[in-house]
Design an enzyme around this catalytic site. Structure first.
Site, PDB file in Angstrom:
ATOM      1  N   GLY A  17     -23.125  51.464  79.828  1.00  0.00           N
ATOM      2  CA  GLY A  17     -22.075  51.867  78.897  1.00  0.00           C
ATOM      3  C   GLY A  17     -22.568  52.380  77.556  1.00  0.00           C
ATOM      4  O   GLY A  17     -21.809  52.395  76.584  1.00  0.00           O
ATOM      5  N   SER A  18     -23.822  52.869  77.496  1.00  0.00           N
ATOM      6  CA  SER A  18     -24.298  53.344  76.191  1.00  0.00           C
ATOM      7  C   SER A  18     -23.552  54.616  75.758  1.00  0.00           C
ATOM      8  O   SER A  18     -23.310  54.821  74.568  1.00  0.00           O
ATOM      9  CB  SER A  18     -25.810  53.564  76.206  1.00  0.00           C
ATOM     10  OG  SER A  18     -26.135  54.661  77.021  1.00  0.00           O
ATOM     11  N   ASN A  19     -23.170  55.460  76.696  1.00  0.00           N
ATOM     12  CA  ASN A  19     -22.374  56.637  76.311  1.00  0.00           C
ATOM     13  C   ASN A  19     -20.992  56.228  75.839  1.00  0.00           C
ATOM     14  O   ASN A  19     -20.466  56.783  74.869  1.00  0.00           O
ATOM     15  CB  ASN A  19     -22.273  57.624  77.482  1.00  0.00           C
ATOM     16  CG  ASN A  19     -23.483  58.523  77.554  1.00  0.00           C
ATOM     17  OD1 ASN A  19     -23.655  59.408  76.724  1.00  0.00           O
ATOM     18  ND2 ASN A  19     -24.353  58.283  78.523  1.00  0.00           N
ATOM     19  N   LYS A  70     -17.634  57.163  97.091  1.00  0.00           N
ATOM     20  CA  LYS A  70     -16.364  57.665  96.541  1.00  0.00           C
ATOM     21  C   LYS A  70     -15.341  56.535  96.560  1.00  0.00           C
ATOM     22  O   LYS A  70     -15.603  55.455  97.105  1.00  0.00           O
ATOM     23  CB  LYS A  70     -15.873  58.875  97.353  1.00  0.00           C
ATOM     24  CG  LYS A  70     -15.612  58.566  98.812  1.00  0.00           C
ATOM     25  CD  LYS A  70     -15.077  59.789  99.540  1.00  0.00           C
ATOM     26  CE  LYS A  70     -14.719  59.440 100.976  1.00  0.00           C
ATOM     27  NZ  LYS A  70     -14.125  60.528 101.730  1.00  0.00           N
ATOM     28  N   MET A  97     -20.539  56.336  89.001  1.00  0.00           N
ATOM     29  CA  MET A  97     -21.404  56.759  90.095  1.00  0.00           C
ATOM     30  C   MET A  97     -20.661  57.009  91.409  1.00  0.00           C
ATOM     31  O   MET A  97     -21.222  56.817  92.480  1.00  0.00           O
ATOM     32  CB  MET A  97     -22.536  55.740  90.275  1.00  0.00           C
ATOM     33  CG  MET A  97     -23.474  55.718  89.098  1.00  0.00           C
ATOM     34  SD  MET A  97     -24.075  57.408  88.730  1.00  0.00           S
ATOM     35  CE  MET A  97     -25.270  57.077  87.447  1.00  0.00           C
ATOM     36  N   ARG A  98     -19.419  57.401  91.299  1.00  0.00           N
ATOM     37  CA  ARG A  98     -18.666  57.784  92.502  1.00  0.00           C
ATOM     38  C   ARG A  98     -18.071  59.164  92.318  1.00  0.00           C
ATOM     39  O   ARG A  98     -17.706  59.535  91.197  1.00  0.00           O
ATOM     40  CB  ARG A  98     -17.557  56.772  92.783  1.00  0.00           C
ATOM     41  CG  ARG A  98     -18.109  55.507  93.367  1.00  0.00           C
ATOM     42  CD  ARG A  98     -17.073  54.429  93.462  1.00  0.00           C
ATOM     43  NE  ARG A  98     -17.749  53.180  93.706  1.00  0.00           N
ATOM     44  CZ  ARG A  98     -18.042  52.712  94.909  1.00  0.00           C
ATOM     45  NH1 ARG A  98     -17.688  53.376  95.984  1.00  0.00           N
ATOM     46  NH2 ARG A  98     -18.693  51.576  95.049  1.00  0.00           N
ATOM     47  N   ASN A 114     -17.521  65.056  82.668  1.00  0.00           N
ATOM     48  CA  ASN A 114     -18.651  64.221  83.081  1.00  0.00           C
ATOM     49  C   ASN A 114     -19.863  64.574  82.228  1.00  0.00           C
ATOM     50  O   ASN A 114     -19.974  65.692  81.725  1.00  0.00           O
ATOM     51  CB  ASN A 114     -18.973  64.510  84.562  1.00  0.00           C
ATOM     52  CG  ASN A 114     -20.113  63.657  85.078  1.00  0.00           C
ATOM     53  OD1 ASN A 114     -20.170  62.453  84.805  1.00  0.00           O
ATOM     54  ND2 ASN A 114     -21.026  64.248  85.820  1.00  0.00           N
ATOM     55  N   HIS A 116     -24.082  64.624  82.593  1.00  0.00           N
ATOM     56  CA  HIS A 116     -25.125  64.565  83.621  1.00  0.00           C
ATOM     57  C   HIS A 116     -26.493  64.710  82.943  1.00  0.00           C
ATOM     58  O   HIS A 116     -26.663  65.565  82.063  1.00  0.00           O
ATOM     59  CB  HIS A 116     -24.908  65.693  84.635  1.00  0.00           C
ATOM     60  CG  HIS A 116     -25.897  65.623  85.749  1.00  0.00           C
ATOM     61  ND1 HIS A 116     -25.770  64.745  86.804  1.00  0.00           N
ATOM     62  CD2 HIS A 116     -27.067  66.287  85.943  1.00  0.00           C
ATOM     63  CE1 HIS A 116     -26.796  64.874  87.604  1.00  0.00           C
ATOM     64  NE2 HIS A 116     -27.604  65.806  87.105  1.00  0.00           N
TER      65      HIS A 116
HETATM   66  C1  GAR Z   1     -26.183  58.568  81.853  1.00  0.00           C
HETATM   67  O1  GAR Z   1     -27.520  58.953  81.714  1.00  0.00           O
HETATM   68  C2  GAR Z   1     -25.391  59.642  82.588  1.00  0.00           C
HETATM   69  O2  GAR Z   1     -25.853  60.920  82.309  1.00  0.00           O
HETATM   70  C3  GAR Z   1     -25.663  59.267  84.027  1.00  0.00           C
HETATM   71  O3  GAR Z   1     -25.587  57.872  84.037  1.00  0.00           O
HETATM   72  C4  GAR Z   1     -26.062  57.360  82.795  1.00  0.00           C
HETATM   73  C5  GAR Z   1     -25.077  56.325  82.283  1.00  0.00           C
HETATM   74  O4  GAR Z   1     -25.605  55.627  81.206  1.00  0.00           O
HETATM   75  N1  GAR Z   1     -24.679  59.857  84.876  1.00  0.00           N
HETATM   76  C6  GAR Z   1     -24.986  60.406  86.049  1.00  0.00           C
HETATM   77  O5  GAR Z   1     -26.104  60.415  86.509  1.00  0.00           O
HETATM   78  C7  GAR Z   1     -23.804  60.996  86.806  1.00  0.00           C
HETATM   79  N2  GAR Z   1     -24.246  61.814  87.866  1.00  0.00           N
HETATM   80  P1  GAR Z   1     -24.673  54.686  80.297  1.00  0.00           P
HETATM   81  O6  GAR Z   1     -23.956  53.722  81.241  1.00  0.00           O
HETATM   82  O7  GAR Z   1     -25.658  53.952  79.431  1.00  0.00           O
HETATM   83  O8  GAR Z   1     -23.743  55.556  79.544  1.00  0.00           O
END
Ligand code: GAR
Length: 212
Positions: A17-19, A70, A97-98, A114, A116
Site C-alpha cells: 500500500g505504499s502507493n 481475476k 494483482m487481479r 492503474n 505499472h
Molecule cells: C507497485 O510497484 C505497482 O506498480 C505494482 O505493484 C506495486 C504495489 O506496491 N503493480 C503491478 O505490478 C500491477 N501490474 P504498493 O502496494 O506498495 O503500492
C-alpha cells in the site's frame, strides 16, 4: 455541470500500500483535489488495509472468489456494489494483482486507472523490474494508464523514467521505481480530478500545459 462535492477515489490493492499512502498524503496536503472514499483488497492481511485503517478511512477485505488471477462473477458484483455505494468517481488500482474485465470495466468505463512498474508497452505482466534487468535496458520507469480489456495495455496518462544502474539488483531497482511511482501517481490523479485528462480512442489527450 460537476457538483461541488469532492472527487471520490476507490482504491484497490493487494500489497503493502505504499502507493495508496502517497495518494492519501497528496489528498491530505491539498496536492490532489480528491478524497479516498473506500479501500478494497482481495488479500485479508494486506498492508494497504492497515495503512487505510490507521488513517480512519473505510477499508474492506472482499473475497476474490474461485479464480487465481481475476475476480469471479460473485466477487465482481461485490466489488462493484461497494464502489458504487461509496459513490466512487474513479477506481484506482494500486498494486491490485487481479485482472478486471467485462462488467466491471463497463460499469466504470474510462474510470479505472492503474500504475505499472515499467515504461509500457515494454514489460507488461509480473516483476517488470526483473524483466528490465534481464533485457539489459538502461532506462525503465513507471506508467499510469487507463485500464482496458487487455493486460497493462490501456491508454497511457503519464510516465516517469528511472535509470538502470550497473550496480542494480532487482531490489534496488524496484525501490527506485516505487519512489518514482509515489510522485507520478498523485500527479496523474490530480490531473484527472481537475478534468485535464480525456480519453480519445487509444490515446489520452492532456490539457495544454499539463505534462506529468
Ligand atoms: C507497485 O510497484 C505497482 O506498480 C505494482 O505493484 C506495486 C504495489 O506496491 N503493480 C503491478 O505490478 C500491477 N501490474 P504498493 O502496494 O506498495 O503500492
Amino acid at each position: 455541470m460537476r457538483s461541488e462535492r469532492p472527487f471520490r477515489l476507490g482504491i484497490l490493492g493487494s500489497g503493502t500500500g505504499s502507493n495508496f499512502v502517497a495518494i492519501a498524503e497528496a489528498c491530505a496536503a491539498g496536492r490532489l483535489p480528491a478524497e479516498v472514499a473506500l479501500v478494497l483488497s482481495d488479500v485479508e492481511q494486506a498492508g494497504i488495509l492497515d495503512r487505510a485503517r490507521e488513517r480512519h478511512l473505510p477499508a474492506l477485505y472482499l473475497a476474490p472468489g474461485k479464480f487465481r488471477t481475476k475476480l469471479d462473477e460473485e466477487a465482481e458484483h461485490a466489488y462493484l456494489g461497494a464502489l458504487q455505494e461509496a459513490r466512487v468517481d474513479l477506481v484506482v488500482l494500486a498494486g491490485f494483482m487481479r485482472i478486471l474485465k467485462g462488467a466491471f470495466l463497463k460499469a466504470f468505463e474510462n474510470r479505472v486507472v492503474n500504475i505499472h512498474p515499467s515504461l509500457l508497452p515494454a514489460f507488461p505482466g509480473m516483476a517488470s523490474w526483473q524483466q528490465a534487468l534481464d533485457h539489459g535496458v538502461k532506462v525503465t520507469g513507471c506508467t499510469v494508464h487507463f485500464v482496458d480489456q487487455g493486460v497493462d495495455s490501456g491508454p497511457i496518462i503519464g510516465q516517469r523514467t528511472v535509470p538502470v544502474l550497473e550496480s542494480d539488483t532487482p531490489e534496488t531497482l524496484h525501490r527506485r521505481i516505487h519512489q518514482a511511482e509515489h510522485e507520478l501517481y498523485p500527479q496523474c490523479l490530480a490531473a484527472i480530478a481537475r478534468g485535464q485528462v480525456r480519453v480519445e480512442g487509444r490515446l489520452v489527450r492532456l490539457s495544454p500545459g499539463w505534462q506529468p
